[in-house]
Design a protein around this motif. Structure first.
Motif, mmCIF file in Angstrom:
data_model
loop_
_atom_site.group_PDB
_atom_site.id
_atom_site.type_symbol
_atom_site.label_atom_id
_atom_site.label_comp_id
_atom_site.label_asym_id
_atom_site.label_seq_id
_atom_site.Cartn_x
_atom_site.Cartn_y
_atom_site.Cartn_z
ATOM 1 N N ASN A 111 -3.633 -8.535 2.173
ATOM 2 C CA ASN A 111 -2.550 -8.350 1.199
ATOM 3 C C ASN A 111 -1.959 -6.953 1.365
ATOM 4 O OD1 ASN A 111 -0.829 -8.178 -0.945
ATOM 5 N ND2 ASN A 111 -2.314 -8.821 -2.489
ATOM 6 N N LYS A 112 -0.725 -6.866 1.899
ATOM 7 C CA LYS A 112 -0.083 -5.565 2.140
ATOM 8 C C LYS A 112 0.031 -4.729 0.871
ATOM 9 C CE LYS A 112 2.983 -5.983 6.135
ATOM 10 N NZ LYS A 112 4.405 -5.943 6.561
ATOM 11 N N LYS A 113 0.215 -5.392 -0.261
ATOM 12 C CA LYS A 113 0.427 -4.684 -1.519
ATOM 13 C C LYS A 113 -0.785 -3.842 -1.908
ATOM 14 C CE LYS A 113 4.463 -6.589 -2.263
ATOM 15 N NZ LYS A 113 5.705 -5.793 -2.062
ATOM 16 N N GLU A 114 -1.957 -4.180 -1.391
ATOM 17 C CA GLU A 114 -3.184 -3.461 -1.735
ATOM 18 C C GLU A 114 -3.472 -2.308 -0.777
ATOM 19 O OE1 GLU A 114 -6.277 -6.345 -1.884
ATOM 20 O OE2 GLU A 114 -5.500 -7.338 -3.698
ATOM 21 N N LEU A 115 -2.659 -2.187 0.278
ATOM 22 C CA LEU A 115 -2.899 -1.145 1.280
ATOM 23 C C LEU A 115 -2.296 0.190 0.842
ATOM 24 C CD1 LEU A 115 -2.140 -3.098 4.587
ATOM 25 C CD2 LEU A 115 -4.378 -2.623 3.578
ATOM 26 N N SER A 116 -2.968 1.268 1.219
ATOM 27 C CA SER A 116 -2.448 2.613 0.945
ATOM 28 C C SER A 116 -1.322 2.941 1.921
ATOM 29 C CB SER A 116 -3.563 3.649 1.100
ATOM 30 O OG SER A 116 -3.951 3.744 2.463
ATOM 31 N N GLU A 117 -0.613 4.024 1.645
ATOM 32 C CA GLU A 117 0.454 4.468 2.549
ATOM 33 C C GLU A 117 -0.088 4.747 3.948
ATOM 34 O OE1 GLU A 117 2.821 8.558 2.889
ATOM 35 O OE2 GLU A 117 3.393 7.450 1.072
ATOM 36 N N ARG A 118 -1.268 5.363 4.016
ATOM 37 C CA ARG A 118 -1.877 5.650 5.321
ATOM 38 C C ARG A 118 -2.220 4.373 6.071
ATOM 39 N NH1 ARG A 118 -1.346 8.571 9.056
ATOM 40 N NH2 ARG A 118 0.663 8.810 8.133
ATOM 41 N N ASP A 119 -2.712 3.363 5.333
ATOM 42 C CA ASP A 119 -3.023 2.078 5.966
ATOM 43 C C ASP A 119 -1.762 1.430 6.527
ATOM 44 O OD1 ASP A 119 -5.727 2.225 5.436
ATOM 45 O OD2 ASP A 119 -5.564 1.192 3.504
ATOM 46 N N ILE A 120 -0.656 1.523 5.780
ATOM 47 C CA ILE A 120 0.625 0.978 6.252
ATOM 48 C C ILE A 120 1.025 1.648 7.567
ATOM 49 C CG2 ILE A 120 3.111 0.904 5.761
ATOM 50 C CD1 ILE A 120 1.576 -1.202 4.201
ATOM 51 N N GLU A 130 9.872 8.417 7.277
ATOM 52 C CA GLU A 130 9.171 8.558 6.003
ATOM 53 C C GLU A 130 8.566 7.208 5.634
ATOM 54 O OE1 GLU A 130 7.430 10.026 2.670
ATOM 55 O OE2 GLU A 130 8.334 11.137 4.341
ATOM 56 N N ALA A 131 7.258 7.181 5.419
ATOM 57 C CA ALA A 131 6.544 5.948 5.108
ATOM 58 C C ALA A 131 6.222 5.866 3.621
ATOM 59 C CB ALA A 131 5.255 5.880 5.923
ATOM 60 N N LYS A 132 6.243 4.649 3.099
ATOM 61 C CA LYS A 132 5.803 4.368 1.728
ATOM 62 C C LYS A 132 4.867 3.168 1.760
ATOM 63 C CE LYS A 132 8.366 7.519 -0.239
ATOM 64 N NZ LYS A 132 7.735 8.727 -0.816
ATOM 65 N N ASP A 133 4.072 3.007 0.703
ATOM 66 C CA ASP A 133 3.234 1.806 0.667
ATOM 67 C C ASP A 133 4.114 0.588 0.377
ATOM 68 O OD1 ASP A 133 3.530 1.356 -2.159
ATOM 69 O OD2 ASP A 133 1.975 2.857 -2.542
ATOM 70 N N ASN A 134 3.517 -0.610 0.473
ATOM 71 C CA ASN A 134 4.301 -1.840 0.418
ATOM 72 C C ASN A 134 4.737 -2.228 -0.986
ATOM 73 O OD1 ASN A 134 4.379 -5.201 0.955
ATOM 74 N ND2 ASN A 134 5.259 -3.862 2.519
ATOM 75 N N ASN A 135 4.356 -1.434 -1.977
ATOM 76 C CA ASN A 135 4.860 -1.658 -3.327
ATOM 77 C C ASN A 135 6.236 -1.035 -3.515
ATOM 78 O OD1 ASN A 135 2.537 -3.026 -4.666
ATOM 79 N ND2 ASN A 135 1.480 -1.177 -3.990
ATOM 80 N N HIS A 136 6.675 -0.271 -2.505
ATOM 81 C CA HIS A 136 8.009 0.321 -2.509
ATOM 82 C C HIS A 136 8.945 -0.529 -1.653
ATOM 83 C CE1 HIS A 136 5.639 3.822 -3.781
ATOM 84 N NE2 HIS A 136 6.768 4.327 -4.271
#
Length: 766
Positions: free
Chosen positions: A2-11, A73-79
């Motif tokens: 589930n991408k939504k549970e991943l941190s920005e670093r994981d993304i 610039e990276a953001k987590d998947n909730n963005h």
């Protein structure tokens, strides 16, 4: 997954980096992750400082090492996909990169600042990220770089054994200069604020041009012997045996890198003959340090050197381009290819911010008129006229005023540190001497320790000049205070100078910037993060002048064929400077100003300053209580507010002086900002005990929590949140850290117990 549970670093790790590698970007040489490019702005209040957040780009892409062309610039998947774009664009402006990307792991939003792609922002899938060659060719097309120019600008930086690389703004200056020269521009101007590493930047430019054989023989010119020696022994050291310093003798033409003092190659006919020993085409490149100080002046002897080697590429370095009716750095060298200002340096955290202490005296504000027939202390009849602030110490001097200035400087140093390096700018050498004498008399204990505690360091004082190296050496305690007129106003690298005193009439913006530059260097090793300016002449009004940190206006613009300007005739003043004694002179007002996060100078109290910050963060008391109550670690809130400019120690002192009690940060906020009743840590601890909180715990666990409460009562909330406290007394008498944690059932249960204790501590408020 589930991408939504991943941190920005994981993304980044699972989606963005693989997309870059699939597009052909080399992870070793072309991709840099989590690149910190700004140290974090320092804010000052009272005698304390705090540092803001560092600026960090998630990805910086370079086709050639050292020449960045893209930011991601990276953001987590909730963005959303483009949530990071505005931040990325700001970073790209700093890093001088035209291609900007935002991603949340689903794809990319691509912003092309060059405008070549038609649509400025486009949406790309992960598989559509541009190839390195594609972005590089777009970059070269945008910059109009042919094959030859591309080779010229791709020469590598010098990297020392510690891995030191140019800061982002230095890299920008170097790359802009390389590009200008590659395109055939032979006059280049770089404007970089004092303390930002102009000489190191010059070294990297020379190194890249020299190592790539684009320039074979180079001359570096400075106008102070100390600057030439500093350059040779420090930044230019890697040139080694290829480098020499030109002296007043027959020159050796077998070297490739030459350093010279202007005065060593100009002046008398014999000295001028030294540079004429070289043929006009001997040097390919000339770098002119501090080029505002005369080298661009059309009738200057120094200018003869530049005119003689007119075929060479010439680079001017300055913090303050000089623009007057007869001198123009910009007219000679052209508009700056890059500018890095004092404001930018402070905002990035690479230059020290300042606070201003304005002290006005009645004699300066009200002016002064002698009584009829009044004589000075040496028997000279004082000319009967009104003497204003500009006259003081120039045409008339008052012993009592000098004494008062010296007293205020002494008081400040006694309150904040008596061994802080201090420069006092006086009107002339006589004024510098009388100021030195007043300070000696006010500091007998320090003078007894070392007679060099105060020294006059001026151009005509051999003993003082001999101490200049010791004054600027951070490892040398003495001299502590230097009184001067002009000698220390420019070029001298006094890293640890913490107090700049202005008792001199300064109307030139160039001179003002140079003087302020004496304090702008940061030296973390010696605890120098900011400096104070003590202004007795109202000079700091120049901070409000739009030209203070802006681009200079070009005033001198000779028409083609116009003859050189005539030499200036120096006016020699024959009038006596009257030395007056016995006048009643008093302090009229004292104001302290500090820099806001926006770079403005404001006069405000610690309480008002803290109020402003906290009320921006928490609109109401309830909002603050909710945030405090829900935080796993209160220390995180305390540190974040410190970064924003809250000075807990000074706030504590303020409350202690008024209330006579010591509070922790929670109660400081509640009491000072939201006007709640004051509670001490001891009172809070006693309330916990009365509520029989500990009865729910047994044995070791209870003893530990009781000890933690006692620790809170003594030292505050922060220490009890750190598990390392279990390695200290009295916890070591209860058991080892491992045994204590096991008594709670494990680390998670121990942390939950500490959080429970904190909730109990603040229960009657939060």
């Amino acid at each position: 997954m589930n991408k939504k549970e991943l941190s920005e670093r994981d993304i980044c790790t699972k989606f963005i980096t693989p997309a870059l590698e699939a597009a052909g970007w080399d992870i070793q040489t072309q991709i840099r992750e989590e690149v910190t490019f700004a140290a974090g702005r320092i804010t000052v209040k009272g005698t304390l400082h705090s540092r803001g957040k560092r600026r960090r780009a998630d990805y910086l892409l370079s086709y050639h090492d050292g020449l960045p062309i893209a930011v991601i610039e990276a953001k987590d998947n909730n963005h959303s996909l483009g949530a990071g774009m505005q931040q990325a664009l700001e970073y790209a402006d700093h890093l001088d990169t035209p291609f900007v990307f935002s991603s949340n792991g689903d794809g990319f939003i691509f912003h092309d600042k060059t405008g070549q792609s038609g649509h400025q922002e486009t949406e790309l899938t992960l598989e559509q990220f541009p190839l390195p060659e594609t972005l590089w060719q777009s970059y070269c097309q945008w910059k109009a770089l042919g094959k030859t120019e591309q080779q010229s600008i791709s020469a590598p930086f010098y990297i020392d054994k510690d891995g030191k690389k140019p800061r982002y703004y230095q890299a920008n200056a170097i790359n802009r200069t390389m590009e200008a020269i590659a395109k055939g521009q032979n006059r280049v101007l770089l404007v970089m604020a004092t303390g930002t590493g102009k000489t190191y930047t010059a070294f990297q430019i020379i190194w890249r041009l020299w190592k790539s054989k684009q320039k074979k023989r180079i001359l570096f010119l400075a106008d102070r012997n100390i600057l030439v020696d500093q350059t040779k022994n420090n930044d230019f050291k890697p040139f080694g045996a290829a480098m020499t310093k030109i002296a007043k003798r027959q020159v050796n033409k077998s070297f490739e890198i030459y350093l010279a003092l202007y005065q060593a190659v100009t002046g008398s006919a014999e000295e001028q003959n030294i540079f004429r020993q070289f043929s006009p085409d001997f040097f390919d490149l000339i770098v002119v340090d501090e080029c505002h100080r005369g080298s661009a002046k059309q009738n200057s002897a120094w200018r003869k050197v530049l005119d003689y080697f007119s075929g060479a590429t010439q680079i001017g370095l300055t913090a303050t381009p000089k623009e007057t009716k007869d001198v123009s750095s910009a007219t000679y060298f052209g508009e700056p290819v890059y500018t890095y200002s004092l404001k930018q340096g402070i905002d990035d955290g690479y230059l020290a911010p300042y606070k201003v202490i304005r002290i006005d005296m009645d004699v300066d504000l009200d002016s002064w008129k002698p009584k009829s027939g009044q004589k000075d202390k040496y028997g000279h009849l004082i000319e009967d006229r009104i003497y204003n602030r500009k006259d003081i110490n120039r045409h008339i001097a008052f012993d009592e005023r000098t004494q008062l200035v010296a007293m205020k400087v002494t008081e400040y140093l006694q309150q904040t540190g008596e061994y802080q390096k201090t420069i006092i700018f006086c009107e002339d050498t006589d004024h510098a001497e009388s100021m030195r004498r007043a300070l000696v008399n006010l500091n007998p204990e320090r003078i007894k320790e070392n007679r060099k505690y105060v020294m006059r360091i001026t151009g005509e004082d051999k003993d003082g000049k001999a101490e200049l190296d010791n004054f600027i050496n951070p490892e040398s305690r003495y001299p502590v205070i230097a009184t001067t007129s002009k000698l220390l106003s420019t070029g001298v690298d006094a890293k640890t100078c913490k107090l700049v005193v202005l008792d001199q009439n300064i109307e030139s913006m160039t001179e003002f910037k140079q003087i302020i530059g004496r304090g702008t260097r940061i030296d973390e090793e010696h605890g120098k993060y900011w400096f104070a300016i003590m202004d007795f002449k109202g000079v700091t009004k120049l901070f409000k002048d739009e030209k203070f940190d802006g681009d200079p206006e070009v005033i001198y613009d000779p028409k083609p064929g116009e003859p050189p300007l005539p030499k200036e005739e120096k006016k020699t003043e024959t009038r006596i400077k009257y030395q007056v004694q016995g006048e009643s002179i008093n302090i009229a007002s004292v104001r302290e100003q500090h820099m806001t996060m926006d770079g403005d100078l404001v006069t405000t109290s610690i309480q008002d300053h803290t109020c402003d910050i906290l009320k921006k963060e928490f609109k109401t008391l309830d909002e603050f209580l909710r945030k405090w109550s829900s935080a796993d670690k209160k220390q995180a809130i305390i540190e974040e507010l410190s970064r924003q400019g809250v000075f807990w120690e000074e706030l504590q002192v303020l409350v202690q002086e008024k209330q006579g009690v010591e509070m922790d940060p929670f109660d400081l906020v509640c009491h000072v900002i939201y006007d709640q009743p004051a509670l001490t840590r001891r009172e809070r601890a006693e309330q916990v005990k009365k509520r029989n909180y500990f009865t729910r715990f047994q044995g070791q666990a209870r003893k530990v929590l009781e000890a933690l409460l006692e620790k809170y009562s003594d030292t505050g909330i922060e220490p009890i949140e750190d598990v390392k406290i279990l390695s200290l007394a009295p916890f070591t008498r209860i058991g080892s850290p491992m045994e204590i944690i096991e008594a709670f059932g494990g680390k998670q249960q121990y942390q939950q117990a500490v959080q429970s204790l904190e909730q109990e501590i603040y229960a009657n408020r939060a």
